[in-house]
Write a protein that holds these residues in place. Structure first.
Motif, PDB file in Angstrom:
ATOM      1  N   GLU A  86      21.998  72.938  40.646  1.00 27.21           N
ATOM      2  CA  GLU A  86      20.612  72.811  40.180  1.00 27.21           C
ATOM      3  C   GLU A  86      19.681  72.465  41.346  1.00 27.21           C
ATOM      4  O   GLU A  86      18.591  73.021  41.472  1.00 27.21           O
ATOM      5  CB  GLU A  86      20.536  71.744  39.087  1.00 27.21           C
ATOM      6  CG  GLU A  86      19.185  71.602  38.448  1.00 27.21           C
ATOM      7  CD  GLU A  86      18.805  72.793  37.590  1.00 27.21           C
ATOM      8  OE1 GLU A  86      17.604  72.938  37.314  1.00 27.21           O
ATOM      9  OE2 GLU A  86      19.682  73.580  37.207  1.00 27.21           O
ATOM     10  N   ARG A 146       8.644  65.928  39.685  1.00 22.27           N
ATOM     11  CA  ARG A 146       8.634  66.140  38.236  1.00 22.27           C
ATOM     12  C   ARG A 146       7.782  65.080  37.545  1.00 22.27           C
ATOM     13  O   ARG A 146       6.980  65.385  36.675  1.00 22.27           O
ATOM     14  CB  ARG A 146      10.065  66.080  37.679  1.00 22.27           C
ATOM     15  CG  ARG A 146      10.145  66.343  36.174  1.00 22.27           C
ATOM     16  CD  ARG A 146      11.508  66.011  35.612  1.00 22.27           C
ATOM     17  NE  ARG A 146      11.829  64.598  35.658  1.00 22.27           N
ATOM     18  CZ  ARG A 146      11.390  63.687  34.788  1.00 22.27           C
ATOM     19  NH1 ARG A 146      10.609  64.038  33.802  1.00 22.27           N
ATOM     20  NH2 ARG A 146      11.746  62.429  34.903  1.00 22.27           N
ATOM     21  N   LYS A 153      11.971  66.414  30.991  1.00 21.56           N
ATOM     22  CA  LYS A 153      13.341  66.595  31.469  1.00 21.56           C
ATOM     23  C   LYS A 153      13.939  67.828  30.793  1.00 21.56           C
ATOM     24  O   LYS A 153      13.650  68.114  29.636  1.00 21.56           O
ATOM     25  CB  LYS A 153      14.187  65.374  31.131  1.00 21.56           C
ATOM     26  CG  LYS A 153      13.732  64.111  31.824  1.00 21.56           C
ATOM     27  CD  LYS A 153      14.562  62.928  31.365  1.00 21.56           C
ATOM     28  CE  LYS A 153      14.075  61.641  32.001  1.00 21.56           C
ATOM     29  NZ  LYS A 153      14.833  60.485  31.534  1.00 21.56           N
ATOM     30  N   THR A 154      14.804  68.537  31.515  1.00 22.23           N
ATOM     31  CA  THR A 154      15.443  69.721  30.952  1.00 22.23           C
ATOM     32  C   THR A 154      16.580  69.303  30.023  1.00 22.23           C
ATOM     33  O   THR A 154      17.044  68.157  30.057  1.00 22.23           O
ATOM     34  CB  THR A 154      16.014  70.617  32.066  1.00 22.23           C
ATOM     35  OG1 THR A 154      17.005  69.886  32.784  1.00 22.23           O
ATOM     36  CG2 THR A 154      14.924  71.079  33.024  1.00 22.23           C
TER      37      THR A 154
END
Length: 182
Positions: A86, A146, A153-154
């Motif tokens: 990621e 972020r 949040k993913t």
């Protein structure tokens, strides 16, 4: 030949009314005057412009360097919840932006060596390069960005938080020896 302007064409109802009066020959050449426009009231325009200004005011994101994460500066450090793949994906996306230089970014995230960066980017797998300093420094950078941008949040990040409450271990699991019963 077609008329060039809208007011050159007379409405058929007006022609009928003028024909009944016997004045059709003079009215065919003269066009009706366009209606006069009204001026805006000053109070209404000020109120609408202030609404537009409020709508245009976008909250500027904070500078990522001003944000301090929980655990930053402590011995344990910030818990990491994104895997190495990621972080590499985010770095590749960042490299595509214009006016972005790797060396400047490495200096900004913690004065990281470019050789470490190259080794981290060449590694593969979710834990490949987890012990590399670039992984931790880049994670902290992306987490601060972020938060500064106010993004959520993913789903993968939330799953990792549930699976690893204290964060993903910063070690390459492919290089770990596991001893078990014979």
């Amino acid at each position: 030949m077609a008329p060039k302007r809208k007011f050159d064409v007379l409405d058929p109802e007006i022609l009928d009314v003028l024909a009944d009066n016997g004045d059709a020959s003079t009215s065919a050449t003269a066009a009706p005057a366009p209606p006069a426009k009204k001026a805006r009231a000053s109070g209404a325009s000020e109120a609408s412009s202030s609404k537009r200004k409020k709508a245009k005011e976008v909250v500027q994101p904070k500078n990522w360097t001003e944000i301090i994460l929980e655990g930053e500066g402590e011995s344990d450090g910030v818990p990491v919840y994104d895997d190495c793949n990621e972080i590499r994906r985010k770095i590749r996306l960042l490299r595509k932006t214009s006016d972005w230089k790797v060396t400047h970014w490495l200096k900004d995230i913690g004065n990281v060596n470019s050789n470490s960066y190259n080794r981290f980017m060449k590694a593969t797998g979710p834990t490949g390069g987890a012990s590399n300093g670039v992984y931790y420094a880049a994670y902290v950078y992306f987490e601060k960005v972020r938060i500064a941008e106010g993004k959520k949040k993913t789903a993968k990040r939330l799953r990792n938080e549930d699976e690893y409450p204290s964060g993903i271990p910063l070690e390459d699991r492919r290089r770990v020896w596991v001893f078990g019963p014979a």
